[in-house]
Scaffold this active site. Structure first.
Site, mmCIF file in Angstrom:
data_model
loop_
_atom_site.group_PDB
_atom_site.id
_atom_site.type_symbol
_atom_site.label_atom_id
_atom_site.label_comp_id
_atom_site.label_asym_id
_atom_site.label_seq_id
_atom_site.Cartn_x
_atom_site.Cartn_y
_atom_site.Cartn_z
ATOM 1 N N ASP A 3 -21.756 36.645 5.726
ATOM 2 C CA ASP A 3 -20.776 35.624 5.384
ATOM 3 C C ASP A 3 -20.646 35.601 3.860
ATOM 4 O OD1 ASP A 3 -19.042 33.454 5.774
ATOM 5 O OD2 ASP A 3 -20.669 32.024 5.474
ATOM 6 N N THR A 59 -19.602 32.361 1.680
ATOM 7 C CA THR A 59 -20.047 31.098 1.089
ATOM 8 C C THR A 59 -21.472 30.767 1.493
ATOM 9 O OG1 THR A 59 -17.776 30.280 1.159
ATOM 10 C CG2 THR A 59 -19.518 28.653 0.839
ATOM 11 N N ASP A 77 -25.105 31.100 7.050
ATOM 12 C CA ASP A 77 -25.794 29.839 6.763
ATOM 13 C C ASP A 77 -25.138 28.620 7.371
ATOM 14 O OD1 ASP A 77 -23.526 29.750 5.151
ATOM 15 O OD2 ASP A 77 -24.550 28.585 3.602
#
Length: 845
Positions: free
Chosen positions: A534, A536, A733
């Site tokens: 990912d 961000t 996350d």
């Protein structure tokens, strides 16, 4: 047709295999049986009644089969009582076998993992392989109470002095660990064994001295009685456990190293007893020059003592392998300073409750997880993150249990206590992972299953070949070499090869901030060739800040108030950045109605009777908002600079945007470069727009990326790569990453992310840094190499040792292997495997 059945009565993998084999023996059936959950999936050509299945299964043991609807299977399994199985036929009534629940810490398990996730309530030996059971460390140290030796009515929860007589208080319970008790018991038995074995050995070896001085004291038959008397404490006390384990292994047909030890030394001891009490039944080949039968009390006692030495060294080494867990447990302090009405009060860490205010003084260990409410300091988090540089913390920052405060004092509020703390979660993950079984261990398990019967067969053949073709006394040679084969072939090193490396490797990972959920993840990480990441919070800092709010209208403050009010209900990092920006601008937050967060797109709601939407272009399309070319061009220009841009629409018209910047982590570039050097393809999948994704991918030199990905898009991409035969790791996350993390071969969660993401992952990086993936990859490679070294040594040792013990070198070089030398080599082969595994403790990640 396919049906699912519940099986009761299984307690180990042997039971599972027996049930599966029995069901598959029925014509027209293909059955797959699992132990956890205990179910059988059966495909039938024609329907077979459950009663017929039960009738067949009953012949295999005390197993029962029942058919349930899918909705009832889970609840039925959860409430099914533990039943006795074939593996409990050894009558060990004082040990209750239970499946490993979350509160199993403090119980005991077999280091060989013979029964998978089974644990015992009491210490002892494994009924399958006979190894000493190891204790699972508690998640937190037990609360120790103190009392006065002169006034037992005085009980305090901490050390100090007696209020009556002033004497120092002492712990009410002994502090010696169970591991030390096992080790000390073995030490005591070892002392007795050595004390009795050395004289027996000297008496037997004295025959090799010309003009034997012992014969001047008394004749050989009387010395035989002395040897017999000294061997009794060795056989029936110090080493009796080996015969008990051997008998259990034969009764349950779980043949192991103790089967070979018990048969070899048992035959030697019984032969010696028969030689003493019934010498006339033996042929001349078994007699010495003075007419007495050649006895083997010295071989029996020396072999048993050497095996006991191996057990002693293994017990010591096992305690070292859990050193990482013990060190983690020591990180938590035993006391904390509670702040009540402005006054400090020292309390036990076990008495801390959520919401308590705690004062942490300079140099103190932080007792629980929480946030700083007053003051600031630099916190040493190296014991959790592996990073040596202290981290500056201010009001509102989170702090973790076990980390060490710097040179300033602060007050914190307790948010997570007991088993909820990060430290406890780390210990729990390390415990679970170190107990799990790596797929490569199946190879060793399968070989060990057939190994013992083959060795017994080779031993019997050795005896008959020597008795038929060997030199005189041929039967004596055959007897000695047959015992040597049994002793040297013990598969202990083979069984220890994998679990020892896994235990040490997982502990090493925990010390370096890499938490591995199970041994399978540790093994598969070495095979990963694609990393999905990912953006961000994974590649970037995950701490976005608003750079500007642009409005086509003149009143940007009103627009900021609307979107900040909308975002106050969202937990997304971008939303929090908008709220923080509004507060810094002194914008007040107002009531929002009909709030809704749309995963992967943004948020919508009603603010001052206007329908406001904030998110990406897909959200604008969903709410049918009109986007003017002028606004679109400005947004594209921002995106090409690597900024994350969210559209703002009011009542179906896009009226502005928010430009948010999120810096790339300093270590991301280096980590991705190293992974690609190791042959791992790195692909970035982000929900951000094409222009921003392209700018980040360009900075990181990524060969592949995809923008505008929703959670289901990431999931589909991983499935596509897996269908091509790729071994995929996924790093993320957020909550939106959870499905992809669960689907990936290896899910890697950033420790700075959400609990859902961490729960879905197989590996967690405490620091939330891609450099941790490099560490995990290197650790996996080192552990797998270590396991293969151990397996090679164990296989090579047995392949080389058995023929030598059987006497293949004797016709050419006149070399025979004494059973005592075989026992010594067998014991130290296990220790050498452990020593090789312990080398991982010094690995630099």
């Amino acid at each position: 047709m396919k049906h699912t059945y519940i099986i009761t009565g299984m307690s180990c993998d042997g039971c599972r295999s027996k049930v599966e084999k029995t069901l598959n023996a029925i014509d027209g059936i293909q059955a797959t049986v699992t132990l956890d959950p205990p179910i059988a999936t059966i495909t039938m050509e024609n329907h077979i009644p459950t009663a017929q299945l039960q009738e067949t299964l009953s012949k295999a043991g005390k197993y029962s089969i029942s058919m349930e609807s899918p909705t009832n299977i889970t609840s039925k399994i959860a409430t099914e009582p533990v039943t006795k199985s074939c593996c409990e036929s050894n009558k060990i009534q004082d040990k209750k076998i239970v499946a490993l629940p979350s509160n199993a810490y403090g119980k005991y398990y077999c280091p060989m993992h013979c029964e998978g996730e089974k644990v015992y309530d009491k210490p002892g030996s494994c009924p399958v392989c006979g190894m000493n059971l190891e204790k699972i460390p508690e998640l937190s140290s037990a609360k120790i109470m103190y009392t006065c030796p002169m006034h037992p009515e005085v009980i305090k929860d901490g050390p100090g002095s007696c209020p009556i007589c002033g004497m120092d208080l002492v712990p009410m319970e002994p502090t010696e660990s169970e591991e030390n008790k096992v080790y000390n018991d073995l030490v005591r038995k070892m002392k007795i064994a050595v004390l009795c074995t050395v004289p027996v050995f000297l008496i037997a070896m004295s025959d090799m001295i010309s003009d034997n001085p012992l014969m001047r004291i008394m004749d050989a038959s009387k010395w035989n009685w002395v040897q017999f008397g000294l061997s009794l404490p060795v056989v029936f006390y110090a080493c009796w456990m080996f015969f008990v384990r051997a008998w259990k292994s034969i009764v349950t047909w779980n043949l192991n190293m103790f089967t070979l030890i018990g048969i070899g030394t048992g035959v030697a001891f019984l032969f010696s007893l028969a030689g003493m009490f019934f010498p006339d039944i033996f042929p001349n080949e078994f007699r010495t020059e003075d007419g007495t039968v050649l006895l083997y009390f010295e071989a029996t006692t020396v072999i048993l003592t050497l095996v006991l030495l191996g057990q002693l060294l293994e017990a010591r080494a096992h305690s070292r392998t859990s050193g990482a867990i013990k060190e983690l447990l020591k990180l938590a302090p035993t006391e904390a300073t509670l702040v009540i009405d402005g006054k400090d009060q020292v309390i036990s860490i076990h008495d801390i409750k959520k919401g308590d205010l705690l004062r942490v003084k300079p140099g103190d260990k932080i007792p629980v997880d929480g946030k700083i409410t007053d003051g600031e300091s630099a916190i040493d988090e190296s014991m959790i993150t592996g990073e040596p540089i202290p981290v500056d913390k201010i009001i509102g920052d989170s702090v973790s249990s076990g980390t060490i405060n710097g040179n300033k004092s602060f007050v914190m509020i307790a948010e997570k206590v007991g088993s909820e703390t990060l430290l406890s979660q780390i210990v729990q993950m390390v415990n679970n992972a170190s107990r799990s079984k790596a797929p490569i261990q199946k190879l060793a398990d399968k070989i060990a299953k057939y190994f013992v019967p083959i060795v017994v067969f080779v031993s019997v053949i050795t005896f008959f070949v020597w008795a038929k073709f060997g030199p005189e006394p041929a039967m004596v040679y055959g007897f000695i070499n047959a015992i040597a084969v049994l002793i040297i072939a013990c598969p202990c090193a083979l069984g220890l090869a994998t679990p020892m490396s896994v235990m040490v490797g997982v502990g090493k990972g925990a010390q370096s901030g890499v938490l591995i959920k199970n041994a399978e993840a540790l093994e598969r990480m070495n095979k990963v060739n694609v990393l999905i990441t990912d953006k961000t919070g994974t590649i970037t800092e995950g701490k976005p800040s608003v750079e500007k709010v642009f409005s086509l209208e003149s009143d940007e403050n009103t627009l900021l108030q609307s979107i900040a009010s909308l975002n106050q209900y969202s937990e997304h990092p971008l939303a929090q950045a908008v709220v923080n920006f509004a507060k810094a601008k002194n914008a007040s937050l107002i009531e929002v109605k009909d709030f809704e967060a749309i995963s992967g797109k943004g948020v919508i709601g009603t603010v001052t009777n206007k329908k406001v939407a904030l998110g990406n272009k897909k959200l604008m399309e969903q709410v049918n908002a009109t986007v003017l070319d002028e606004l679109e061009n400005k947004i594209i220009a921002e995106q090409k600079l690597g900024k994350t841009v969210s559209y703002i629409s009011v009542d179906g018209i896009a009226v502005g945007f928010v430009s948010i910047t999120d810096a790339i982590k300093a270590t991301s570039v280096e980590a991705i470069k190293e992974l690609m050097r190791q042959g791992v393809e790195v692909i970035m999948l982000t929900g951000d727009n094409e222009n921003t994704a392209k700018a980040v991918a360009s900075t990181l030199n990524l060969s592949s990326y995809k923008a505008g990905c929703l959670p289901e898009d990431k999931l589909k991409e991983i499935k596509r790569l897996q269908s091509e035969g790729k071994i995929v790791a996924m790093a993320g996350d957020g909550i939106n990453d959870a499905p992809a993390l669960a689907q990936a071969d290896i899910g890697i969660a950033m420790g700075t992310g959400t609990d859902v993401a961490i729960e879905s992952a197989k590996i967690t990086l405490v620091k939330g840094d891609l450099q941790g993936i490099v560490k995990a990859k290197n650790l996996s490679h080192a552990v797998m190499r270590n396991i293969k070294q151990n397996l090679f040594f164990a296989f090579f040792y047995n392949v080389l040792g058995i023929p030598i013990a059987a006497g293949v070198l004797y016709p050419f070089f006149g070399v025979l292997l004494s059973p005592m030398i075989a026992a010594l080599a067998m014991s130290f082969s296990s220790v050498s495997v452990i020593a090789n595994a312990l080398r991982l403790r010094n690995l630099k990640l």
